[in-house]
Design a protein around this motif. Structure first.
Motif, mmCIF file in Angstrom:
data_model
loop_
_atom_site.group_PDB
_atom_site.id
_atom_site.type_symbol
_atom_site.label_atom_id
_atom_site.label_comp_id
_atom_site.label_asym_id
_atom_site.label_seq_id
_atom_site.Cartn_x
_atom_site.Cartn_y
_atom_site.Cartn_z
ATOM 1 N N HIS A 281 -4.554 -2.327 -1.994
ATOM 2 C CA HIS A 281 -4.240 -2.644 -3.092
ATOM 3 C C HIS A 281 -3.373 -4.189 -1.842
ATOM 4 N N THR B 87 0.271 -3.419 -7.351
ATOM 5 C CA THR B 87 -1.037 -2.824 -8.902
ATOM 6 C C THR B 87 -0.387 -1.420 -9.103
ATOM 7 N N LYS B 88 -0.871 -0.938 -10.161
ATOM 8 C CA LYS B 88 -0.549 0.507 -11.041
ATOM 9 C C LYS B 88 -0.612 1.282 -9.389
#
Length: 203
Positions: A167, A172-173
């Protein structure tokens, strides 16, 4: 108008036109990078565009070509400590200032991506959306982005549990899942995690 033609407008009056851009203002972790690039007026590099519109493979290829064909180039950064001390906008400006000042020559004019400009001795012009308009700004955006991505890969080896290679420090998740699991690393930006910590305290 092509990106090289955009620069030519300035090159008629200013022999050394420098493009400058930064990468890494948004991530939750890591330094912010900036690059400065000066091209000869006849240099045109096919495929140059805003780094965000290019694939990683294309950016890597252009990274080498830009360094080879530019008259001058420089890549500098501002640290997480500086981001925390003076804020991210001022740190991005500082990184750009360092990149321009690190060039072996003094440009006649600097085209800066965005609507804010660093404090420079040179004449500066802010170009909103410049990385999609100007060849030298787009080139700077590519150098800064690739250099920062490579730096994040190095950090991924140092701090494997946060998976920075996936990432690059952006929110991000997956990144938030890693924060849930491991907490913050030494290279996270505490000021960028305030909302995350506030949400945690509500749970």
């Amino acid at each position: 108008m092509t990106l090289a033609e955009f620069d030519k407008q300035y090159q008629k009056e200013y022999p050394l036109v420098c493009g400058c851009d930064e990468a890494g203002r948004g991530p939750l972790a890591g330094d912010v990078f900036a690059a400065a690039v000066v091209f000869d007026k006849d240099t045109v590099i096919e495929g140059i565009n805003d780094s965000k519109k290019l694939t990683e493979k294309k950016r890597e290829k252009l990274f080498d070509e830009i360094k080879e064909k530019a008259l001058y180039w420089s890549i500098k950064r501002a640290s997480v400590e500086e981001i925390e001390s003076i804020n991210i906008l001022q740190s991005a400006m500082l990184a750009m200032k360092r990149a321009v000042e690190d060039l072996p020559v003094k440009p006649d004019i600097c085209l800066i991506d965005g609507n804010k400009t660093p404090q420079l001795e040179e004449k500066v012009i802010a170009v909103v959306g410049g990385d999609a308009k100007s060849q030298c700004i787009a080139a700077a955006s590519i150098l800064a982005k690739v250099a920062r991505d490579r730096y994040m890969l190095e950090l991924a080896e140092q701090y494997p549990q946060w998976q920075f290679e996936k990432h690059k420090g952006y929110g991000t998740k997956l990144h938030y899942e890693m924060l849930d699991k491991h907490g913050a690393s030494p290279i996270h930006r505490p000021s960028f995690l305030k909302k995350y910590y506030a949400k945690l305290s509500e749970k």
